[in-house]
Design a protein around this motif. Structure first.
Motif, PDB file in Angstrom:
ATOM      1  N   THR A 293       1.093  -1.840   0.002  1.00 24.47           N
ATOM      2  CA  THR A 293       0.420  -0.261   0.216  1.00 24.47           C
ATOM      3  C   THR A 293       1.041   1.225  -0.154  1.00 24.47           C
ATOM      4  N   PRO A 294       0.493   2.142  -0.663  1.00 26.52           N
ATOM      5  CA  PRO A 294       0.978   3.304  -0.265  1.00 26.52           C
ATOM      6  C   PRO A 294       1.038   3.980   0.602  1.00 26.52           C
ATOM      7  N   GLU A 295       1.504   3.806   1.969  1.00 26.18           N
ATOM      8  CA  GLU A 295       2.179   4.274   3.123  1.00 26.18           C
ATOM      9  C   GLU A 295       3.891   4.708   3.057  1.00 26.18           C
ATOM     10  N   SER A 296       4.138   5.776   2.762  1.00 27.24           N
ATOM     11  CA  SER A 296       5.432   6.483   3.431  1.00 27.24           C
ATOM     12  C   SER A 296       5.986   5.667   4.859  1.00 27.24           C
ATOM     13  N   ASP A 297       7.182   6.081   4.768  1.00 24.75           N
ATOM     14  CA  ASP A 297       8.532   5.279   5.937  1.00 24.75           C
ATOM     15  C   ASP A 297       7.858   5.762   6.939  1.00 24.75           C
ATOM     16  N   PHE A 298       7.714   7.323   7.048  1.00 24.78           N
ATOM     17  CA  PHE A 298       6.873   8.161   8.279  1.00 24.78           C
ATOM     18  C   PHE A 298       5.925   7.778   9.321  1.00 24.78           C
ATOM     19  N   GLN A 299       4.627   7.273   7.767  1.00 23.67           N
ATOM     20  CA  GLN A 299       3.435   6.483   8.805  1.00 23.67           C
ATOM     21  C   GLN A 299       3.946   5.048   9.391  1.00 23.67           C
ATOM     22  N   MET A 300       4.882   4.650   8.471  1.00 28.47           N
ATOM     23  CA  MET A 300       4.630   3.378   8.867  1.00 28.47           C
ATOM     24  C   MET A 300       5.281   3.105  10.682  1.00 28.47           C
ATOM     25  N   LEU A 301       6.149   4.055  10.315  1.00 26.72           N
ATOM     26  CA  LEU A 301       6.552   4.095  12.102  1.00 26.72           C
ATOM     27  C   LEU A 301       6.469   4.845  12.689  1.00 26.72           C
ATOM     28  N   PRO A 338      11.072  -4.682  -2.225  1.00 30.13           N
ATOM     29  CA  PRO A 338      11.421  -4.290  -2.156  1.00 30.13           C
ATOM     30  C   PRO A 338      12.909  -4.067  -0.578  1.00 30.13           C
ATOM     31  N   LEU A 339      13.364  -4.319  -0.396  1.00 28.87           N
ATOM     32  CA  LEU A 339      14.698  -5.346   0.213  1.00 28.87           C
ATOM     33  C   LEU A 339      15.606  -3.906   1.252  1.00 28.87           C
ATOM     34  N   LEU A 340      15.943  -3.438  -0.213  1.00 27.79           N
ATOM     35  CA  LEU A 340      16.311  -2.312   1.171  1.00 27.79           C
ATOM     36  C   LEU A 340      15.043  -1.387   1.647  1.00 27.79           C
ATOM     37  N   ARG A 341      14.085  -1.257   1.507  1.00 30.31           N
ATOM     38  CA  ARG A 341      13.561  -0.279   2.359  1.00 30.31           C
ATOM     39  C   ARG A 341      13.510  -1.033   3.781  1.00 30.31           C
ATOM     40  N   GLU A 342      13.030  -2.508   3.617  1.00 32.35           N
ATOM     41  CA  GLU A 342      12.486  -2.774   4.474  1.00 32.35           C
ATOM     42  C   GLU A 342      13.805  -3.053   5.513  1.00 32.35           C
ATOM     43  N   HIS A 343      15.271  -2.937   4.564  1.00 35.98           N
ATOM     44  CA  HIS A 343      16.265  -3.099   5.460  1.00 35.98           C
ATOM     45  C   HIS A 343      16.881  -1.581   6.503  1.00 35.98           C
ATOM     46  N   LEU A 363      11.961  10.854  10.628  1.00 40.56           N
ATOM     47  CA  LEU A 363      11.588  11.203   9.741  1.00 40.56           C
ATOM     48  C   LEU A 363      10.463  12.600  10.176  1.00 40.56           C
ATOM     49  N   SER A 364      10.269  13.063   8.929  1.00 41.36           N
ATOM     50  CA  SER A 364       8.564  13.617   9.079  1.00 41.36           C
ATOM     51  C   SER A 364       7.834  13.975   7.580  1.00 41.36           C
ATOM     52  N   GLU A 365       6.615  14.463   8.091  1.00 39.44           N
ATOM     53  CA  GLU A 365       5.559  14.990   6.617  1.00 39.44           C
ATOM     54  C   GLU A 365       6.616  15.860   5.341  1.00 39.44           C
ATOM     55  N   SER A 366       7.491  16.267   6.387  1.00 36.87           N
ATOM     56  CA  SER A 366       7.742  16.879   5.082  1.00 36.87           C
ATOM     57  C   SER A 366       9.165  15.794   4.156  1.00 36.87           C
ATOM     58  N   GLN A 367       9.871  15.675   4.928  1.00 39.04           N
ATOM     59  CA  GLN A 367      10.555  13.928   4.650  1.00 39.04           C
ATOM     60  C   GLN A 367       9.939  12.987   5.398  1.00 39.04           C
ATOM     61  N   PRO A 368       9.399  12.147   4.057  1.00 37.30           N
ATOM     62  CA  PRO A 368       8.405  11.071   4.879  1.00 37.30           C
ATOM     63  C   PRO A 368       8.781   9.659   4.075  1.00 37.30           C
ATOM     64  N   ASN A 369      10.289   9.575   3.750  1.00 35.17           N
ATOM     65  CA  ASN A 369      11.191   8.653   3.120  1.00 35.17           C
ATOM     66  C   ASN A 369      12.772   8.762   3.622  1.00 35.17           C
ATOM     67  N   PHE A 370      13.119   7.515   3.895  1.00 36.79           N
ATOM     68  CA  PHE A 370      14.312   7.203   3.844  1.00 36.79           C
ATOM     69  C   PHE A 370      14.965   7.881   2.721  1.00 36.79           C
ATOM     70  N   ASN A 371      16.397   7.933   2.900  1.00 37.44           N
ATOM     71  CA  ASN A 371      17.399   8.477   1.794  1.00 37.44           C
ATOM     72  C   ASN A 371      17.736   6.429   1.665  1.00 37.44           C
ATOM     73  N   VAL A 372      17.906   5.765   0.793  1.00 35.82           N
ATOM     74  CA  VAL A 372      18.319   4.381   0.452  1.00 35.82           C
ATOM     75  C   VAL A 372      19.950   4.735   0.756  1.00 35.82           C
ATOM     76  N   PHE A 373      20.420   5.816   0.020  1.00 36.59           N
ATOM     77  CA  PHE A 373      21.975   5.331   0.293  1.00 36.59           C
ATOM     78  C   PHE A 373      22.636   5.647   1.357  1.00 36.59           C
ATOM     79  N   LEU A 374      21.899   5.838   2.384  1.00 38.89           N
ATOM     80  CA  LEU A 374      22.702   6.529   4.131  1.00 38.89           C
ATOM     81  C   LEU A 374      21.380   6.063   4.700  1.00 38.89           C
ATOM     82  N   ASP A 375      22.297   5.415   5.523  1.00 36.77           N
ATOM     83  CA  ASP A 375      21.290   4.505   7.165  1.00 36.77           C
ATOM     84  C   ASP A 375      20.737   5.641   7.840  1.00 36.77           C
ATOM     85  N   PRO A 376      19.288   4.935   8.194  1.00 34.77           N
ATOM     86  CA  PRO A 376      19.034   6.371   9.302  1.00 34.77           C
ATOM     87  C   PRO A 376      20.062   7.266  10.387  1.00 34.77           C
TER      88      PRO A 376
END
Length: 502
Positions: A293-301, A338-343, A363-376
Motif C-alpha cells: 500500500t502507498p504508506e510512507s516510511d514515516f507513517q509506518m514508523l 523493496p528489500l532496501l526499504r525494508e532494511h 522522518l517527518s511529513e516534509s521528508q516522509p521516506n528514508f534516503n536509500v543510500f544512507l542509513d537513518p
C-alpha cells in the motif's frame, strides 16, 4: 477448495513450510527456561540456532502453517481462498510428532506455528491450543514455542493458549485501516488490535504480580484494583509486592537508556523458573507488509512507535511485499520486493528501541521516506550538523549513542573507560567504534581525527561510498544462495583432471 487428506506427512510438510515463509514475525526465544527432569528440551534468552529459508530469510524454528486453507480473500496472500492451489492441513498429532522428532535430531530448538483460518477463527485457535496442550502436557516438551493469536477467536482460547506458549503474535499486516479495507476486506483494525490488547493486559498483570515495574502510563490502562497499581508522583509506579505483602517502589527506567534494553519497556519475564505456567513470558510481536500500500516510511514508523508505546510489543517486523498474486489492487514493482526499504525500516526501528530516537526525529511529513543510500542514523546526523562534533571525553551517554559508527556496546565501553583515562582515536577503534563514519562527528581532546570541514555535502560524499556498496548487496541478495533445511543446494562437483582426460 477441499483439503487434500490423503497426503503423506512429508508432502504436507513441504507444502506448509513453503507457505509459511512469508510470515517473518519469527524471532529468537527471548525467554530462558532450564531443562527439568521428565521433560524434553530447554530454551535460552540469547536465541535459538538459525537456519535459512530458500528465499534468504533467517529462521530459527520449525516454521510451519497448521493449514494453508483460509476463509479470507486477502489480495496479497498466497493462501487466499480465491487462489487455485493445493490445500492441506496437519492434525495436532502430526505437528507434535514433527516437533518432537526434529528436536530430538537437533534440527530445531523450537516451534513457530502459524495458520490460515480453517472453518472459523475459533476452530483454528482451538486446533492450535490442542497442539500446545499435547506438546506441553502429554509429551512434556520444554522448548520454545511461538504461535499466532487468531483475530476474532474467543478470548478464553487465546488466554489458555498463552499459558502454554512462550511468545504470541498478531499480524497487523498493513499499517492503516484504509489499506486493510482495500486489500484485506475480511479483516478490520479493531479485530486485530483486540487480541493484541488482551495479550498486553495479561502480561502486565503477571508482571505486576511478580513485583516487576511497568512502564509509566500503564496504570491508566489497567484497572487499579485489578492490577494493584498506585501511581507515583515521582514518575515511577508503586507495585504491590505479593511476597512481602506490602507496596514497594520500583521506578521504571530513567532518561538514560539501559544497555541492550528496549526503551519501551521489558514486556516479558525473560527467565522462567519453577513449575508455574506463565502467560506469554517472551512477549508479543507483529508484522507489517512494506510496499503493498502507498504508506510512507514515516507513517509506518509512526504506527510502529504507537504499537510499542500502547501495546508493549517486543518487536515489530517489516516484510517486503512479494508479488505472488495478480490483482488490479496490488502494486507493480519493476525492481522486485523493496528489500532496501525494508532494511532501512529495520535500522530505524532499532534506533527507536535502543538509541532513544523518536519517529518524528528520523522522518517527518516534509521528508516522509528514508534516503536509500544512507542509513537513518547518518541521515539524521547530516541534517543536524549543528550538534556536532561532540567531544568523546565529555559528551553525555545519550548524545554518544547518536553518533554514527557508535553502538550501545562501544558507548558503554567509552563511558566506563573515560573515568580513568583520556581517550584517543586509537582507543576508540579498540572499543569497536567504526571510525570511517564516526570521525566526522567526534573529537578527542578537542581535535578531529583528520583535518576535514564540517560540511553536509562533503561528509555525505565521503559516506556514500560504503553505503552504495551496502545498498547493492541488499538489492542483489539473490546473487547468493543460502542453506535451507530442505535444500541440497543443487551443487555440482567439478570433475578433476583424471575424469576429464580422454
Amino acid at each position: 477448495m477441499l483439503i487434500q487428506e490423503n497426503l503423506s506427512i512429508q508432502e504436507k510438510l513441504t507444502i506448509l513450510t513453503d507457505a509459511a515463509k512469508y510470515d517473518v514475525a519469527c524471532t529468537s526465544s527471548g525467554v530462558g527456561r532450564k531443562g527439568k527432569k521428565g521433560s524434553l528440551g530447554n530454551t535460552v534468552e540469547s536465541g535459538i540456532c538459525h537456519s535459512f529459508s530458500a528465499d534468504g530469510r533467517c529462521i530459527s524454528l520449525l516454521k510451519i502453517l497448521f493449514t494453508n486453507q483460509c476463509i479470507y480473500d486477502c489480495k496479497y496472500c498466497i493462501n487466499r481462498c480465491s487462489n487455485d492451489t493445493l490445500r492441506t492441513s496437519f492434525t495436532p498429532e502430526e505437528v507434535c510428532r514433527l516437533t518432537m522428532e526434529f528436536y530430538q535430531r537437533n534440527y530445531i530448538e523450537g516451534l513457530f506455528l502459524s495458520s490460515g483460518i480453517l472453518h472459523s477463527p475459533d476452530y483454528t485457535m482451538e486446533q492450535i491450543f490442542q497442539v500446545l496442550w499435547k506438546l506441553r502436557r502429554e509429551l512434556h516438551f520444554n522448548g520454545y514455542i511461538h504461535v499466532k493469536a487468531i483475530p476474532g477467536a474467543d478470548p478464553a482460547l487465546i488466554e489458555q493458549t498463552g499459558f502454554l506458549a512462550d511468545r504470541m503474535s498478531v499480524n497487523l499486516e498493513l499499517p492503516t485501516a484504509e489499506g486493510l479495507k482495500k486489500l484485506a476486506p475480511g479483516k478490520t483494525r479493531d479485530k486485530i488490535l483486540k487480541p493484541m490488547k488482551q495479550i498486553q493486559t495479561g502480561i502486565a498483570k503477571q508482571l505486576n504480580q511478580e513485583g516487576i515495574c511497568l512502564p509509566p502510563g500503564d496504570e491508566s490502562r489497567l484497572k487499579q484494583e485489578e492490577a494493584s497499581l498506585l501511581p507515583d508522583p515521582a514518575g515511577g509506579i508503586r507495585v504491590l509486592n505479593s511476597k512481602a505483602g506490602e507496596v514497594s517502589k520500583k521506578p521504571y527506567g530513567s532518561k538514560r537508556l539501559h544497555l541492550g534494553r528496549s526503551r519501551y519497556g521489558n514486556y516479558g519475564l525473560g527467565r522462567v523458573f519453577g513449575k508455574r505456567d506463565y502467560f506469554v513470558p517472551a512477549g508479543q510481536s507483529t508484522q507489517m507488509i512494506v510496499g503493498a500500500t502507498p504508506e510512507s516510511d514515516f507513517q509506518m514508523l509512526a504506527v510502529a512507535e504507537a504499537l510499542y508505546q500502547k501495546f508493549g510489543l517486543k518487536r515489530v517486523f517489516y516484510s517486503a511485499y512479494i508479488s505472488v498474486n495478480e490483482d488490479s489492487s496490488l502494486p507493480i514493482l519493476p525492481g522486485g520486493p523493496p528489500l532496501l526499504r525494508e532494511h532501512r525500516l529495520y535500522q530505524a526501528d532499532w534506533l527507536m528501541r535502543y538509541y532513544g530516537f523518536d519517529a518524528g526525529e528520523l522522518l517527518s511529513e516534509s521528508q516522509p521516506n528514508f534516503n536509500v543510500f544512507l542509513d537513518p542514523k547518518c541521515d539524521w546526523a547530516l541534517r543536524h550538523l549543528e550538534q556536532f562534533p561532540v567531544e568523546v571525553n565529555r559528551a553525555g551517554y545519550e548524545m554518544l549513542l547518536r553518533v554514527p559508527g557508535m553502538g550501545v556496546k562501544s558507548v558503554g565501553r567509552i563511558v566506563a573507560a573515560r573515568k580513568t583515562a583520556v581517550l584517543t582515536f586509537a582507543d576508540l577503534k579498540k572499543m569497536g567504534v567504526v571510525l570511517k563514519r564516526a570521525q566526522y562527528f567526534i573529537t578527542c581532546s578537542g581535535k578531529l581525527m583528520n583535518p576535514v570541514k564540517i560540511d553536509q555535502d562533503y561528509i555525505t560524499s565521503q559516506l556514500l561510498g560504503d553505503e552504495r556498496r551496502n545498498a547493492w548487496d541488499i538489492q542483489h541478495k539473490d546473487s547468493y544462495r543460502q542453506l535451507s533445511l530442505f535444500d541440497d543446494m543443487h551443487i555440482e562437483r567439478i570433475p578433476d583432471r583424471k575424469e576429464t582426460a580422454i
